[in-house]
Design an enzyme around this catalytic site. Structure first.
Site, short mmCIF file in Angstrom:
data_model
loop_
_atom_site.label_atom_id
_atom_site.label_comp_id
_atom_site.label_asym_id
_atom_site.label_seq_id
_atom_site.Cartn_x
_atom_site.Cartn_y
_atom_site.Cartn_z
CG HIS A 157 -13.72 -1.64 -2.14
ND1 HIS A 157 -13.55 -2.25 -3.36
CD2 HIS A 157 -14.86 -2.18 -1.62
CE1 HIS A 157 -14.53 -3.12 -3.56
NE2 HIS A 157 -15.34 -3.09 -2.52
CE1 TYR B 187 -4.05 -1.75 -0.34
CE2 TYR B 187 -3.04 -3.27 1.22
CZ TYR B 187 -4.01 -2.99 0.29
OH TYR B 187 -4.96 -3.94 -0.02
CG ASN C 183 -15.62 -3.00 -18.06
OD1 ASN C 183 -15.06 -2.18 -17.35
ND2 ASN C 183 -15.34 -4.29 -18.01
N1 APR Z 1 -11.79 1.54 -19.87
C1 APR Z 1 -12.81 0.80 -19.40
N2 APR Z 1 -12.63 -0.37 -18.76
C2 APR Z 1 -11.38 -0.79 -18.57
C3 APR Z 1 -10.25 -0.06 -19.04
C4 APR Z 1 -10.51 1.17 -19.71
N3 APR Z 1 -9.52 1.92 -20.19
N4 APR Z 1 -9.13 -0.75 -18.70
C5 APR Z 1 -9.53 -1.85 -18.07
N5 APR Z 1 -10.89 -1.89 -17.99
C6 APR Z 1 -11.76 -2.90 -17.37
C7 APR Z 1 -11.23 -4.31 -17.46
O1 APR Z 1 -11.63 -4.92 -18.68
C8 APR Z 1 -11.89 -4.96 -16.24
O2 APR Z 1 -13.16 -5.52 -16.58
O3 APR Z 1 -11.83 -2.60 -16.01
C9 APR Z 1 -12.10 -3.78 -15.28
C10 APR Z 1 -11.20 -3.80 -14.06
O4 APR Z 1 -11.52 -4.92 -13.28
P1 APR Z 1 -10.73 -5.26 -11.93
O5 APR Z 1 -9.25 -5.20 -12.17
O6 APR Z 1 -11.29 -6.54 -11.43
O7 APR Z 1 -11.08 -4.03 -10.96
P2 APR Z 1 -12.35 -3.79 -10.08
O8 APR Z 1 -13.57 -4.36 -10.72
O9 APR Z 1 -12.36 -2.35 -9.69
O10 APR Z 1 -12.02 -4.64 -8.78
C11 APR Z 1 -12.94 -4.63 -7.74
O11 APR Z 1 -11.53 -5.95 -6.34
O12 APR Z 1 -9.35 -6.29 -6.01
C12 APR Z 1 -10.47 -5.79 -5.43
O13 APR Z 1 -10.90 -4.16 -3.81
C13 APR Z 1 -10.35 -4.33 -5.09
O14 APR Z 1 -11.82 -2.50 -5.59
C14 APR Z 1 -11.22 -3.67 -6.12
C15 APR Z 1 -12.25 -4.74 -6.42
#
Ligand code: APR
Length: 242
Positions: free
Chosen positions: A117, A64, A210
């Site tokens: 979060h 972190y 997305n």
């Molecule tokens: N524009 C739109 N979507 C995007 C882009 C972009 N430029 N780049 C990546 N993505 C999409 C990916 O395709 C994916 O589906 O964003 C998504 C990110 O997913 P994760 O990495 O799983 O992130 P998130 O959904 O925020 O994770 C949720 O999980 O790890 C824990 O607590 C953490 O808050 C986090 C939670």
């Protein structure tokens, strides 16, 4: 989208919206997790749980600390700016619920914002329970600004197995929502992944934006697939056009 009467909007954002600012997302296409500390990569159980913190606090604090330090090297992008504009100009209710622990929404100017979060720039004292704004590292066990105890501060991050913040306020906003919009999140982590179903069940129109269809894509009335930085400013223009 604007043909039905929309007053109350809930926007859920995830790591995908900060990717274009240079912050890594958590999951790759196949759902594999990606948690770098220094030159190594760790499974999430090793860095994002209370058990991991009890077992190896230095590893968790380092993870972190590195991410907090990285915030100083990145800036809000077109998505953060468009959502801040929506916040400033939308006359009805709006709640931006972010899963992101970075500070890019607020640096872009968003006010009607909630960090479900937690936040990298907040430290939580396990001694006195106070939460304090925090810019520096925690690895060296600094004193709590509130009680002065040393070595008691943990990142103010909701780890796996912990309850996200402000769930009652979020649930209420979802129940009242006319429109629920999910941006840049894989839909892999509950309870956020279930918000679309709550909102839709309660009568909201649902839209996702997305890079790829999220895991809950089937629950959205509409999916716009592409980069958030391209899609979100266009959607905000649509919402604000007279
Ligand atoms: N524009 C739109 N979507 C995007 C882009 C972009 N430029 N780049 C990546 N993505 C999409 C990916 O395709 C994916 O589906 O964003 C998504 C990110 O997913 P994760 O990495 O799983 O992130 P998130 O959904 O925020 O994770 C949720 O999980 O790890 C824990 O607590 C953490 O808050 C986090 C939670």
């Amino acid at each position: 989208m604007n043909t039905i009467k929309i007053n109350n909007i809930v926007v859920l954002t995830g790591a995908g919206i900060s990717a274009e600012s240079g912050l890594e997302t958590f999951r790759k296409r196949n759902g594999e997790t990606f948690w770098p500390v220094g030159d190594d990569v760790f499974p999430l159980e090793d860095v994002a749980t209370a058990e991991a913190f009890a077992r190896d606090p230095e590893l968790v604090q380092t993870f972190y600390d590195q991410r907090r330090a990285k915030l100083g090297t990145v800036a809000p992008n077109a998505t953060h700016r468009a959502l801040a504009r929506l916040d400033a100009e939308w006359p009805g209710d709006l709640l931006i619920v972010t899963q992101n622990v970075d500070d890019l929404h607020e640096r872009a100017g968003a006010k009607r914002l909630l960090h479900m979060h937690g936040e990298l720039k907040s430290a939580w004292c396990l001694g006195c329970d106070a939460r304090s704004r925090w810019e520096g590292n925690l690895i060296d066990g600094p004193a709590c600004p509130a009680c002065g105890a040393e070595g008691q501060l943990r990142p103010d991050i909701v780890w796996f197995g912990e309850m996200p913040y402000e769930m009652e306020r979020i649930e209420e906003a979802l129940r009242k929502a006319d429109l629920f919009v999910s941006i840049g999140t894989s839909g892999a982590v509950y309870p956020a992944a279930g918000f679309v179903q709550t909102a839709r069940y309660m009568g909201a129109r649902t839209l996702e934006m997305n890079l790829e269809p999220s895991q809950g894509s089937v629950f959205f009335h509409e999916s716009r697939i592409g980069r958030a930085g391209d899609l979100v400013p266009v959607w905000v223009d649509e919402m604000l056009k007279p």
